[in-house]
Design a protein around this motif. Structure first.
Motif, PDB file in Angstrom:
ATOM      1  N   VAL A 102       0.826  -1.215   0.000  1.00  0.00           N
ATOM      2  CA  VAL A 102       0.000   0.000   0.000  1.00  0.00           C
ATOM      3  C   VAL A 102       0.860   1.265   0.000  1.00  0.00           C
ATOM      4  N   VAL A 103       2.033   1.214   0.642  1.00  0.00           N
ATOM      5  CA  VAL A 103       2.885   2.409   0.740  1.00  0.00           C
ATOM      6  C   VAL A 103       3.458   2.798  -0.625  1.00  0.00           C
ATOM      7  N   LEU A 104       3.999   1.833  -1.373  1.00  0.00           N
ATOM      8  CA  LEU A 104       4.596   2.175  -2.669  1.00  0.00           C
ATOM      9  C   LEU A 104       3.567   2.564  -3.728  1.00  0.00           C
ATOM     10  N   PRO A 105       2.402   1.904  -3.803  1.00  0.00           N
ATOM     11  CA  PRO A 105       1.398   2.401  -4.758  1.00  0.00           C
ATOM     12  C   PRO A 105       0.977   3.839  -4.476  1.00  0.00           C
TER      13      PRO A 105
ATOM     14  N   LYS B  95      23.830   8.698  -2.611  1.00  0.00           N
ATOM     15  CA  LYS B  95      24.728   9.754  -3.077  1.00  0.00           C
ATOM     16  C   LYS B  95      24.579  11.077  -2.335  1.00  0.00           C
ATOM     17  N   GLY B  96      23.572  11.174  -1.465  1.00  0.00           N
ATOM     18  CA  GLY B  96      23.296  12.440  -0.804  1.00  0.00           C
ATOM     19  C   GLY B  96      22.204  13.197  -1.544  1.00  0.00           C
ATOM     20  N   GLY B  97      21.627  14.167  -0.881  1.00  0.00           N
ATOM     21  CA  GLY B  97      20.560  14.952  -1.513  1.00  0.00           C
ATOM     22  C   GLY B  97      19.173  14.544  -1.080  1.00  0.00           C
ATOM     23  N   LEU B  98      19.090  13.597  -0.134  1.00  0.00           N
ATOM     24  CA  LEU B  98      17.773  13.149   0.333  1.00  0.00           C
ATOM     25  C   LEU B  98      16.985  14.306   0.941  1.00  0.00           C
ATOM     26  N   GLN B  99      17.708  15.209   1.627  1.00  0.00           N
ATOM     27  CA  GLN B  99      17.022  16.319   2.308  1.00  0.00           C
ATOM     28  C   GLN B  99      16.343  17.265   1.324  1.00  0.00           C
ATOM     29  N   THR B 100      16.765  17.258   0.054  1.00  0.00           N
ATOM     30  CA  THR B 100      16.155  18.161  -0.934  1.00  0.00           C
ATOM     31  C   THR B 100      14.974  17.509  -1.665  1.00  0.00           C
ATOM     32  N   CYS B 101      14.757  16.214  -1.422  1.00  0.00           N
ATOM     33  CA  CYS B 101      13.639  15.515  -2.084  1.00  0.00           C
ATOM     34  C   CYS B 101      12.314  15.881  -1.424  1.00  0.00           C
ATOM     35  N   THR B 102      11.282  16.020  -2.225  1.00  0.00           N
ATOM     36  CA  THR B 102       9.926  16.254  -1.719  1.00  0.00           C
ATOM     37  C   THR B 102       9.093  15.007  -1.965  1.00  0.00           C
ATOM     38  N   ILE B 103       8.562  14.438  -0.915  1.00  0.00           N
ATOM     39  CA  ILE B 103       7.764  13.213  -1.034  1.00  0.00           C
ATOM     40  C   ILE B 103       6.344  13.582  -1.442  1.00  0.00           C
ATOM     41  N   GLU B 104       5.870  12.932  -2.503  1.00  0.00           N
ATOM     42  CA  GLU B 104       4.500  13.142  -2.972  1.00  0.00           C
ATOM     43  C   GLU B 104       3.725  11.829  -2.864  1.00  0.00           C
ATOM     44  N   THR B 105       2.529  11.909  -2.291  1.00  0.00           N
ATOM     45  CA  THR B 105       1.730  10.694  -2.128  1.00  0.00           C
ATOM     46  C   THR B 105       0.312  10.901  -2.650  1.00  0.00           C
ATOM     47  N   ASP B 106      -0.279   9.795  -3.099  1.00  0.00           N
ATOM     48  CA  ASP B 106      -1.674   9.787  -3.532  1.00  0.00           C
ATOM     49  C   ASP B 106      -2.559   9.959  -2.299  1.00  0.00           C
ATOM     50  N   GLU B 107      -3.474  10.888  -2.355  1.00  0.00           N
ATOM     51  CA  GLU B 107      -4.321  11.179  -1.189  1.00  0.00           C
ATOM     52  C   GLU B 107      -5.407  10.138  -0.966  1.00  0.00           C
ATOM     53  N   ARG B 108      -5.667   9.321  -1.962  1.00  0.00           N
ATOM     54  CA  ARG B 108      -6.730   8.330  -1.814  1.00  0.00           C
ATOM     55  C   ARG B 108      -6.349   7.233  -0.814  1.00  0.00           C
ATOM     56  N   ALA B 109      -7.365   6.524  -0.312  1.00  0.00           N
ATOM     57  CA  ALA B 109      -7.122   5.363   0.527  1.00  0.00           C
ATOM     58  C   ALA B 109      -6.625   4.219  -0.338  1.00  0.00           C
ATOM     59  N   CYS B 110      -5.736   3.412   0.214  1.00  0.00           N
ATOM     60  CA  CYS B 110      -5.269   2.208  -0.469  1.00  0.00           C
ATOM     61  C   CYS B 110      -5.327   1.052   0.518  1.00  0.00           C
ATOM     62  N   CYS B 111      -5.826  -0.079   0.042  1.00  0.00           N
ATOM     63  CA  CYS B 111      -5.958  -1.256   0.898  1.00  0.00           C
ATOM     64  C   CYS B 111      -5.431  -2.469   0.158  1.00  0.00           C
ATOM     65  N   THR B 112      -4.745  -3.340   0.867  1.00  0.00           N
ATOM     66  CA  THR B 112      -4.371  -4.631   0.287  1.00  0.00           C
ATOM     67  C   THR B 112      -4.951  -5.746   1.134  1.00  0.00           C
ATOM     68  N   VAL B 113      -5.454  -6.774   0.470  1.00  0.00           N
ATOM     69  CA  VAL B 113      -5.993  -7.964   1.138  1.00  0.00           C
ATOM     70  C   VAL B 113      -5.189  -9.161   0.646  1.00  0.00           C
ATOM     71  N   MET B 114      -4.723  -9.974   1.594  1.00  0.00           N
ATOM     72  CA  MET B 114      -3.842 -11.091   1.275  1.00  0.00           C
ATOM     73  C   MET B 114      -4.630 -12.398   1.184  1.00  0.00           C
ATOM     74  N   ALA B 115      -4.463 -13.117   0.075  1.00  0.00           N
ATOM     75  CA  ALA B 115      -5.023 -14.465  -0.070  1.00  0.00           C
ATOM     76  C   ALA B 115      -3.954 -15.463   0.350  1.00  0.00           C
ATOM     77  N   VAL B 116      -4.312 -16.386   1.250  1.00  0.00           N
ATOM     78  CA  VAL B 116      -3.328 -17.314   1.804  1.00  0.00           C
ATOM     79  C   VAL B 116      -3.742 -18.763   1.552  1.00  0.00           C
ATOM     80  N   SER B 117      -2.778 -19.650   1.715  1.00  0.00           N
ATOM     81  CA  SER B 117      -3.017 -21.084   1.531  1.00  0.00           C
ATOM     82  C   SER B 117      -3.793 -21.656   2.714  1.00  0.00           C
ATOM     83  N   GLY B 118      -4.618 -22.642   2.445  1.00  0.00           N
ATOM     84  CA  GLY B 118      -5.348 -23.327   3.507  1.00  0.00           C
ATOM     85  C   GLY B 118      -4.390 -23.931   4.520  1.00  0.00           C
ATOM     86  N   GLY B 119      -4.655 -23.694   5.805  1.00  0.00           N
ATOM     87  CA  GLY B 119      -3.776 -24.203   6.855  1.00  0.00           C
ATOM     88  C   GLY B 119      -2.783 -23.195   7.374  1.00  0.00           C
TER      89      GLY B 119
END
Length: 426
Positions: free
Chosen positions: A301-304, A319-343
């Motif tokens: 959910v974080v990377l999408p 290499k450096g320069g992380l402090q100058t990066c601006t993080i942009e994220t999608d404002e919508r809700a994101c959900c993941t549901v995991m399908a698992v093996s029986g047992g």
């Protein structure tokens, strides 16, 4: 850049999907990968802890960057292996040194670190076979419920919440005397139980500067309503409603900033992800655990939601320069549901054919990430306990969950199970 991802789960498929979108990515390899990563690049059947084999891949494929998914190679020192090898030292490796990875590799180390840097966490004590009787007495005198943690890596299953003294002493004995989790439980950390809602916050750091790249709530229990055994994670939602600006300011001021400052002051080599496993106790954040890599299924959910060029961020970490990066994220809700093996999370079958994937409509707001899968003569087969993660966007958590659930109703394999109540409390 030629990029190698180490790992084989849903996290690694999500990495591959995101990295493939980058203008900086020329060729993409995953070792060992799964049927999903094979859609993004080339899989190479090599163990993530076989460092010599990883070296051979890096040299033969002219790899420029290695992104480490799981914790084992990090705790075992793959960062140090690269930095100490003349032929590998110029390759960007995303992950901490073995010394820094103790933040995840040893619960006792992380607790001492938090004490040194005044980071809020539950009170605790630690015991081994040498002071086993003291541990039994400590449990006798301590209020319940209480949390017992295997000190070392236990594949996300080394934490037990006990409701009574008798149960706690039984689990404690099993961990230390019977090595329930192998050498991971040779030392046991006994922790005060904190009542609240958990949330995970994810940070990229170069060991000095950092950027928060997202947060999520993971659902660990196998059963509806958070009942039953602990798993590696049955689903995730983001954003979490209580994680508002006020709460995040507290997290950053009292936990994230002191942690990164502590890493820098203690001269720990750290170029990668920090996973802050937190709990909200009456609107005050406490650290439950650190992980030295991205979580699974939180990554799904974080990377999408992350709009940035992922490889650009990873290059800035090295290499450096992380402090100058601006993080942009999608404002919508994101959900993941995991399908698992029986047992699962107990014993389960593998090599079961998965059907229905071809029927799922290709939509931009619905993503299918492979976790425990493999290809065989054109078929997709199960190859693990957690098999598929379906991530969906929606205007709110319920809409996103409903979309993922609808997709999973189109997919089937013998014994397939998924929780239909992810995000239920919101």
């Amino acid at each position: 850049m030629n990029i190698l991802i180490l790992g084989a789960g849903g996290r690694e498929h999500t990495f591959a999907w995101k990295i493939k979108q980058s203008s900086h990515c020329s060729q993409l390899f995953t070792a060992p990968g799964n049927a999903g990563t094979a859609l993004c690049g080339e899989n190479i059947n090599v163990s993530v802890t076989d460092f010599d084999a990883v070296k051979e891949i890096c040299l033969s494929r002219k790899i420029d960057m290695v992104v480490v998914g799981p914790e084992d190679p990090l705790v075992m020192g793959i960062y140090d292996y690269f930095k100490e090898d003349e032929s590998l030292k110029n390759i960007i490796l995303i992950g901490p040194s073995a010394a820094a990875a103790q933040l995840e590799g040893s619960k006792a180390f992380s607790k001492h670190f938090m004490q040194r840097h005044n980071i809020p966490t539950a009170s605790y004590a630690e015991f081994t076979d040498a002071n086993f009787e003291e541990g039994l007495q400590y449990l006798q005198q301590h209020s319940q419920p209480i949390v017992l943690k295997a000190d070392g890596l236990a594949a996300g299953k080394g934490v037990v919440i006990c409701e009574t003294v008798a149960e706690a002493q039984k689990v404690f004995t099993s961990m230390i005397k019977e090595r329930q989790f192998g050498e991971a439980s040779a030392k046991v950390v006994i922790e005060e139980f904190l009542q609240g809602i958990e949330v995970s916050v994810f940070v990229l750091t170069d060991g000095k500067d950092y950027k928060i790249i997202g947060h999520a709530k993971d659902y660990k229990r196998i059963g509806v309503g958070d009942t039953g055994l602990n798993t590696g994670g049955m689903g995730c939602v983001s954003p979490v409603p209580f994680v508002n600006d006020v709460f995040m300011n507290k997290v950053e001021k009292t936990i994230i900033a002191p942690t990164i400052k502590g890493i820098h002051e203690e001269k720990l080599d750290y170029k990668g992800f920090v996973f802050f496993g937190l709990i909200n106790v009456n609107n005050e954040p406490f650290v439950i655990e650190y992980n030295c890599r991205m979580g699974d299924p939180e990554t799904e959910v974080v990377l999408p939601k992350l709009k940035n060029d992922f490889v650009e961020l990873l290059k800035a970490v090295d290499k450096g320069g992380l402090q100058t990066c601006t993080i942009e994220t999608d404002e919508r809700a994101c959900c993941t549901v995991m399908a698992v093996s029986g047992g699962y999370p107990g014993n389960y079958k593998k090599d079961i054919k998965i059907t229905g994937l071809e029927n799922v409509k290709k939509e931009n707001d619905i993503l299918i990430f492979h976790a425990g899968t493999k290809q065989n003569n054109g078929d997709i087969l199960t190859n693990g306990g957690r098999v598929l993660a379906v991530s969906s966007f929606g205007k709110n958590i319920k809409e996103a969950v409903d979309k993922s659930t609808e997709v999973l109703n189109e997919i089937s394999f013998e014994g397939m199970y998924f929780r239909k109540d992810i995000g239920y409390e919101f």
